[in-house]
Scaffold this motif. Sequence first.
Motif, PDB file in Angstrom:
ATOM      1  N   TYR A  33       0.601  -1.338  -0.032  1.00 12.68           N
ATOM      2  CA  TYR A  33      -0.083   0.157  -0.016  1.00 12.68           C
ATOM      3  C   TYR A  33       0.870   1.418   0.026  1.00 12.68           C
ATOM      4  O   TYR A  33       1.189   1.806   1.108  1.00 12.68           O
ATOM      5  CB  TYR A  33      -1.131  -0.080   1.167  1.00 12.68           C
ATOM      6  N   PRO A  34       0.854   1.884  -1.168  1.00 15.42           N
ATOM      7  CA  PRO A  34       1.691   3.209  -1.290  1.00 15.42           C
ATOM      8  C   PRO A  34       0.624   3.993  -0.894  1.00 15.42           C
ATOM      9  O   PRO A  34      -0.440   4.010  -1.062  1.00 15.42           O
ATOM     10  CB  PRO A  34       2.110   3.237  -2.701  1.00 15.42           C
ATOM     11  N   VAL A  35       0.987   5.294  -0.346  1.00 16.26           N
ATOM     12  CA  VAL A  35       0.301   6.152  -0.022  1.00 16.26           C
ATOM     13  C   VAL A  35      -0.046   7.512  -1.267  1.00 16.26           C
ATOM     14  O   VAL A  35       0.906   7.763  -1.896  1.00 16.26           O
ATOM     15  CB  VAL A  35       0.381   6.865   1.279  1.00 16.26           C
ATOM     16  N   LEU A  36      -1.178   8.292  -0.887  1.00 17.08           N
ATOM     17  CA  LEU A  36      -1.401   9.291  -2.069  1.00 17.08           C
ATOM     18  C   LEU A  36      -0.835  10.750  -1.716  1.00 17.08           C
ATOM     19  O   LEU A  36      -1.044  11.762  -2.357  1.00 17.08           O
ATOM     20  CB  LEU A  36      -2.898   9.199  -2.492  1.00 17.08           C
ATOM     21  N   ASN A  37      -0.582  11.080  -0.417  1.00 20.81           N
ATOM     22  CA  ASN A  37       0.161  12.084   0.073  1.00 20.81           C
ATOM     23  C   ASN A  37       1.025  12.132   0.978  1.00 20.81           C
ATOM     24  O   ASN A  37       1.506  11.233   1.885  1.00 20.81           O
ATOM     25  CB  ASN A  37      -1.157  13.156   0.567  1.00 20.81           C
ATOM     26  N   GLU A  38       2.065  13.151   0.937  1.00 19.53           N
ATOM     27  CA  GLU A  38       3.620  13.022   1.536  1.00 19.53           C
ATOM     28  C   GLU A  38       2.952  13.208   3.079  1.00 19.53           C
ATOM     29  O   GLU A  38       3.795  12.552   3.908  1.00 19.53           O
ATOM     30  CB  GLU A  38       4.194  14.038   1.225  1.00 19.53           C
ATOM     31  N   ASP A  39       1.992  14.104   3.519  1.00 22.72           N
ATOM     32  CA  ASP A  39       1.754  13.906   5.199  1.00 22.72           C
ATOM     33  C   ASP A  39       1.493  12.929   5.587  1.00 22.72           C
ATOM     34  O   ASP A  39       2.002  12.481   6.848  1.00 22.72           O
ATOM     35  CB  ASP A  39       0.598  15.149   4.938  1.00 22.72           C
ATOM     36  N   TYR A  40       0.851  12.073   5.031  1.00 18.40           N
ATOM     37  CA  TYR A  40       0.483  10.802   5.511  1.00 18.40           C
ATOM     38  C   TYR A  40       1.845   9.984   5.635  1.00 18.40           C
ATOM     39  O   TYR A  40       1.724   9.259   6.642  1.00 18.40           O
ATOM     40  CB  TYR A  40      -0.811  10.026   4.763  1.00 18.40           C
ATOM     41  N   ALA A  41       2.541   9.791   4.456  1.00 19.91           N
ATOM     42  CA  ALA A  41       3.533   9.016   4.678  1.00 19.91           C
ATOM     43  C   ALA A  41       4.514   9.493   5.809  1.00 19.91           C
ATOM     44  O   ALA A  41       5.115   8.624   6.607  1.00 19.91           O
ATOM     45  CB  ALA A  41       4.389   9.182   3.198  1.00 19.91           C
ATOM     46  N   ILE A  42       4.567  10.861   6.138  1.00 21.98           N
ATOM     47  CA  ILE A  42       5.479  11.233   7.098  1.00 21.98           C
ATOM     48  C   ILE A  42       4.989  10.734   8.348  1.00 21.98           C
ATOM     49  O   ILE A  42       5.810  10.483   9.293  1.00 21.98           O
ATOM     50  CB  ILE A  42       5.617  13.004   6.933  1.00 21.98           C
ATOM     51  N   LYS A  43       3.838  10.820   8.605  1.00 19.82           N
ATOM     52  CA  LYS A  43       3.194  10.552  10.089  1.00 19.82           C
ATOM     53  C   LYS A  43       3.647   9.100  10.315  1.00 19.82           C
ATOM     54  O   LYS A  43       4.019   8.664  11.261  1.00 19.82           O
ATOM     55  CB  LYS A  43       1.649  10.911   9.970  1.00 19.82           C
ATOM     56  N   ILE A  44       3.457   7.958   9.356  1.00 23.34           N
ATOM     57  CA  ILE A  44       3.780   6.868   9.423  1.00 23.34           C
ATOM     58  C   ILE A  44       5.368   6.475   9.810  1.00 23.34           C
ATOM     59  O   ILE A  44       5.499   5.978  10.500  1.00 23.34           O
ATOM     60  CB  ILE A  44       3.189   5.859   8.175  1.00 23.34           C
TER      61      ILE A  44
END
Length: 121
Positions: A40-51
């Motif tokens: 599962y790649p994510v669609l926005n950088e902010d969500y990726a940063i949080k993880i």
Amino acid sequence: MTDSKTMTLWRPCGPSELELVRESGWTAWPPRLPEQPIFYPVLNEDYAIKIARDWNAPRDGVGYVTRFEIDREFAERYPVQQAGGKTILELWVPAEELDEFNNRIIGLIEVVVEYRADPKT
């Protein structure tokens, strides 16, 4: 850069997964483990940063946010999944389709930010 033919995706990961990406020449995601049926790649950088910051770094000592481009028409075969709030958006790629997904990556997978665990915690 994203254009009408590509889609930018992000993937938070730990050091083990990143090493396998590095071994691929920064061109592919590693096969999923048996307990990982979905990539599962994510669609926005902010969500990726949080993880990467809140989950990967505390667990693994370091968390990375990666970014890559993929053929938009191909990626749109996977419906966007909302895994929480309005901005918590992912593509769910079945593990058995990961080779084909990797073949549609355009350019290299790049690390855009790294988070280190706080040694005091």
